[in-house]
Design a protein around this motif. Sequence first.
Motif, PDB file in Angstrom:
ATOM      1  N   THR A  12      52.859   6.831  16.928  1.00 60.58           N
ATOM      2  CA  THR A  12      52.162   7.036  18.202  1.00 60.58           C
ATOM      3  C   THR A  12      52.561   5.968  19.221  1.00 60.58           C
ATOM      4  O   THR A  12      51.864   5.760  20.215  1.00 60.58           O
ATOM      5  CB  THR A  12      50.634   7.003  18.005  1.00 60.58           C
ATOM      6  N   ASP A  13      53.673   5.295  18.963  1.00 56.18           N
ATOM      7  CA  ASP A  13      54.087   4.212  19.858  1.00 56.18           C
ATOM      8  C   ASP A  13      55.013   4.687  20.968  1.00 56.18           C
ATOM      9  O   ASP A  13      55.523   3.887  21.750  1.00 56.18           O
ATOM     10  CB  ASP A  13      54.754   3.086  19.062  1.00 56.18           C
ATOM     11  N   ALA A  14      55.269   5.977  21.058  1.00 58.91           N
ATOM     12  CA  ALA A  14      56.107   6.521  22.127  1.00 58.91           C
ATOM     13  C   ALA A  14      55.625   7.942  22.426  1.00 58.91           C
ATOM     14  O   ALA A  14      55.053   8.610  21.551  1.00 58.91           O
ATOM     15  CB  ALA A  14      57.580   6.541  21.719  1.00 58.91           C
ATOM     16  N   PRO A  15      55.825   8.419  23.649  1.00 58.06           N
ATOM     17  CA  PRO A  15      55.355   9.759  24.012  1.00 58.06           C
ATOM     18  C   PRO A  15      56.176  10.871  23.361  1.00 58.06           C
ATOM     19  O   PRO A  15      57.332  10.658  22.984  1.00 58.06           O
ATOM     20  CB  PRO A  15      55.503   9.793  25.539  1.00 58.06           C
ATOM     21  N   TYR A  16      55.573  12.023  23.250  1.00 57.19           N
ATOM     22  CA  TYR A  16      56.231  13.197  22.691  1.00 57.19           C
ATOM     23  C   TYR A  16      56.608  14.172  23.795  1.00 57.19           C
ATOM     24  O   TYR A  16      55.836  14.422  24.721  1.00 57.19           O
ATOM     25  CB  TYR A  16      55.311  13.912  21.688  1.00 57.19           C
ATOM     26  N   GLU A  17      57.803  14.740  23.660  1.00 56.64           N
ATOM     27  CA  GLU A  17      58.274  15.798  24.547  1.00 56.64           C
ATOM     28  C   GLU A  17      58.083  17.143  23.840  1.00 56.64           C
ATOM     29  O   GLU A  17      57.932  17.195  22.619  1.00 56.64           O
ATOM     30  CB  GLU A  17      59.769  15.614  24.857  1.00 56.64           C
ATOM     31  N   ALA A  18      58.148  18.219  24.613  1.00 58.31           N
ATOM     32  CA  ALA A  18      58.151  19.547  24.003  1.00 58.31           C
ATOM     33  C   ALA A  18      59.496  19.766  23.335  1.00 58.31           C
ATOM     34  O   ALA A  18      60.535  19.453  23.881  1.00 58.31           O
ATOM     35  CB  ALA A  18      57.908  20.614  25.066  1.00 58.31           C
ATOM     36  N   ALA A  19      59.481  20.303  22.132  1.00 58.10           N
ATOM     37  CA  ALA A  19      60.711  20.548  21.394  1.00 58.10           C
ATOM     38  C   ALA A  19      61.236  21.947  21.683  1.00 58.10           C
ATOM     39  O   ALA A  19      60.626  22.704  22.425  1.00 58.10           O
ATOM     40  CB  ALA A  19      60.453  20.355  19.908  1.00 58.10           C
ATOM     41  N   GLY A  20      62.380  22.314  21.090  1.00 59.55           N
ATOM     42  CA  GLY A  20      63.042  23.577  21.408  1.00 59.55           C
ATOM     43  C   GLY A  20      62.164  24.795  21.188  1.00 59.55           C
ATOM     44  O   GLY A  20      61.558  24.965  20.137  1.00 59.55           O
ATOM     45  N   ALA A  21      62.135  25.669  22.181  1.00 63.33           N
ATOM     46  CA  ALA A  21      61.262  26.847  22.142  1.00 63.33           C
ATOM     47  C   ALA A  21      61.596  27.787  20.994  1.00 63.33           C
ATOM     48  O   ALA A  21      60.707  28.276  20.295  1.00 63.33           O
ATOM     49  CB  ALA A  21      61.357  27.597  23.471  1.00 63.33           C
ATOM     50  N   LEU A  22      62.878  28.072  20.802  1.00 63.52           N
ATOM     51  CA  LEU A  22      63.250  29.074  19.809  1.00 63.52           C
ATOM     52  C   LEU A  22      63.078  28.564  18.386  1.00 63.52           C
ATOM     53  O   LEU A  22      63.061  29.343  17.437  1.00 63.52           O
ATOM     54  CB  LEU A  22      64.688  29.536  20.037  1.00 63.52           C
ATOM     55  N   ARG A  23      62.924  27.268  18.225  1.00 61.88           N
ATOM     56  CA  ARG A  23      62.676  26.716  16.898  1.00 61.88           C
ATOM     57  C   ARG A  23      61.192  26.555  16.607  1.00 61.88           C
ATOM     58  O   ARG A  23      60.803  26.319  15.473  1.00 61.88           O
ATOM     59  CB  ARG A  23      63.361  25.345  16.764  1.00 61.88           C
ATOM     60  N   THR A  24      60.370  26.647  17.627  1.00 63.35           N
ATOM     61  CA  THR A  24      58.951  26.347  17.453  1.00 63.35           C
ATOM     62  C   THR A  24      58.045  27.550  17.704  1.00 63.35           C
ATOM     63  O   THR A  24      57.024  27.705  17.057  1.00 63.35           O
ATOM     64  CB  THR A  24      58.548  25.220  18.412  1.00 63.35           C
ATOM     65  N   LEU A  25      58.401  28.379  18.669  1.00 64.35           N
ATOM     66  CA  LEU A  25      57.542  29.494  19.063  1.00 64.35           C
ATOM     67  C   LEU A  25      57.932  30.783  18.348  1.00 64.35           C
ATOM     68  O   LEU A  25      59.100  30.987  18.004  1.00 64.35           O
ATOM     69  CB  LEU A  25      57.655  29.738  20.577  1.00 64.35           C
ATOM     70  N   ASN A  26      56.937  31.663  18.163  1.00 65.48           N
ATOM     71  CA  ASN A  26      57.283  33.010  17.753  1.00 65.48           C
ATOM     72  C   ASN A  26      58.103  33.635  18.878  1.00 65.48           C
ATOM     73  O   ASN A  26      57.854  33.386  20.054  1.00 65.48           O
ATOM     74  CB  ASN A  26      56.023  33.844  17.516  1.00 65.48           C
ATOM     75  N   HIS A  27      59.077  34.457  18.548  1.00 67.92           N
ATOM     76  CA  HIS A  27      60.001  34.941  19.577  1.00 67.92           C
ATOM     77  C   HIS A  27      59.452  36.096  20.408  1.00 67.92           C
ATOM     78  O   HIS A  27      60.139  36.593  21.306  1.00 67.92           O
ATOM     79  CB  HIS A  27      61.341  35.327  18.948  1.00 67.92           C
ATOM     80  N   VAL A  28      58.241  36.524  20.123  1.00 68.56           N
ATOM     81  CA  VAL A  28      57.554  37.473  21.006  1.00 68.56           C
ATOM     82  C   VAL A  28      56.083  37.090  21.022  1.00 68.56           C
ATOM     83  O   VAL A  28      55.523  36.710  19.998  1.00 68.56           O
ATOM     84  CB  VAL A  28      57.747  38.942  20.547  1.00 68.56           C
ATOM     85  N   ASN A  29      55.472  37.138  22.199  1.00 65.72           N
ATOM     86  CA  ASN A  29      54.076  36.743  22.346  1.00 65.72           C
ATOM     87  C   ASN A  29      53.438  37.633  23.413  1.00 65.72           C
ATOM     88  O   ASN A  29      53.906  37.684  24.541  1.00 65.72           O
ATOM     89  CB  ASN A  29      54.007  35.282  22.766  1.00 65.72           C
ATOM     90  N   ILE A  30      52.393  38.341  23.035  1.00 66.32           N
ATOM     91  CA  ILE A  30      51.692  39.220  23.976  1.00 66.32           C
ATOM     92  C   ILE A  30      50.724  38.383  24.808  1.00 66.32           C
ATOM     93  O   ILE A  30      49.950  37.593  24.270  1.00 66.32           O
ATOM     94  CB  ILE A  30      50.928  40.331  23.239  1.00 66.32           C
ATOM     95  N   THR A  31      50.769  38.573  26.127  1.00 69.75           N
ATOM     96  CA  THR A  31      49.833  37.897  27.026  1.00 69.75           C
ATOM     97  C   THR A  31      48.622  38.778  27.302  1.00 69.75           C
ATOM     98  O   THR A  31      47.485  38.332  27.249  1.00 69.75           O
ATOM     99  CB  THR A  31      50.527  37.556  28.358  1.00 69.75           C
ATOM    100  N   SER A  32      48.857  40.019  27.651  1.00 70.41           N
ATOM    101  CA  SER A  32      47.773  40.975  27.861  1.00 70.41           C
ATOM    102  C   SER A  32      48.192  42.321  27.294  1.00 70.41           C
ATOM    103  O   SER A  32      49.380  42.650  27.308  1.00 70.41           O
ATOM    104  CB  SER A  32      47.440  41.106  29.355  1.00 70.41           C
ATOM    105  N   PRO A  33      47.245  43.069  26.707  1.00 66.76           N
ATOM    106  CA  PRO A  33      45.812  42.793  26.662  1.00 66.76           C
ATOM    107  C   PRO A  33      45.480  41.611  25.758  1.00 66.76           C
ATOM    108  O   PRO A  33      46.292  41.196  24.937  1.00 66.76           O
ATOM    109  CB  PRO A  33      45.241  44.097  26.088  1.00 66.76           C
TER     110      PRO A  33
END
Length: 325
Positions: free
Chosen positions: A210-231
């Motif tokens: 916790t001695d340094a800040p964290y950045e967002a890591a690569g999207a395609l390695r971390t997120l599901n590749h499809v995500n419904i917003t609505s409904p």
Amino acid sequence: MTFPAPARPVRARGVRRWAGAAALVVASSLALAGCSDDPTPVSDDTGTATEDPQPDPSGSESPASSESPASSESPSEPAPSEPAASGTAVPVYFAGDGPGGRTVLYREFQRVDGDPLTETARLVAGGQPVDPDYRTLWPGVEIASVQATDGLLLVEIPGDGFTDRPDGMSRRDARLAVQQLVRSLQGVQQERVPVQVQREGGVPLFGLPTDAPYEAAGALRTLNHVNITSPAEGDNVTGDTITVTGVANSFEASGPCRLLQDGTEVALEPYQTEGWMADRLFPFEVELPLSGVTGQAVVQCETDDPSGGAEGHGPAVDTRTITVQ
């Protein structure tokens, strides 16, 4: 989000085929690393972000997203609006099962009262997702406050609990848990701002420094590749059609959205995104017909599976259970 076996690909309105020849899968490596967030809907990352959710030793601020705050992974898709609802709608990243059972992040919107940054962090650290298929990787950690200052988002976590990983938490899940926090707070802030965890004495969190800040890591390695917003999960809908929005990164920028009832496909339409050759998710919108459908139904959107299940772990899938009135 139940994951019924995908139905056989169907041609619809001249959109490109979904099953077919062998294909290049853009970053189907869901090995962990990170995720970059965007200040809105689901996930449509724009920046390149690091491969692993490591702290940024320089402490420098990452460039703010140039896209509008209401996007999915990258701000472009507006957050769902509920004029009669009170509070502030915030994006919260939760964990869920991705292709092959690998843990990945999904985004949903919740409403909070009070300071949006602090309340969003508290949802990540111990809240409940609306979608029963999502979960938080945090074991229930107290968040004192979140402050935006000096190009950083400062998260104060009192006490020295969970210095090490709790039983059952892998190192990958520990990193992904930190990415839940990073992506959610960056989504609220609508900037790619590094997130610094503040603990007395600088002790680790889940075995991570916790001695340094964290950045967002690569999207395609971390997120599901499809995500419904609505409904949203549990929505009641009326009319002849339902508008489905979300974000995705799918082979050749297209994939299917289905309407299922009692496990049977009753409608299918393809979605099309603006791109797929980038480390981000792209917004999409598609209309599904509701003719002849009443009662509970499931909206299911997927990425394209060019091999038809012959190779890899199959398509990424996200679902929403709705009631058609």
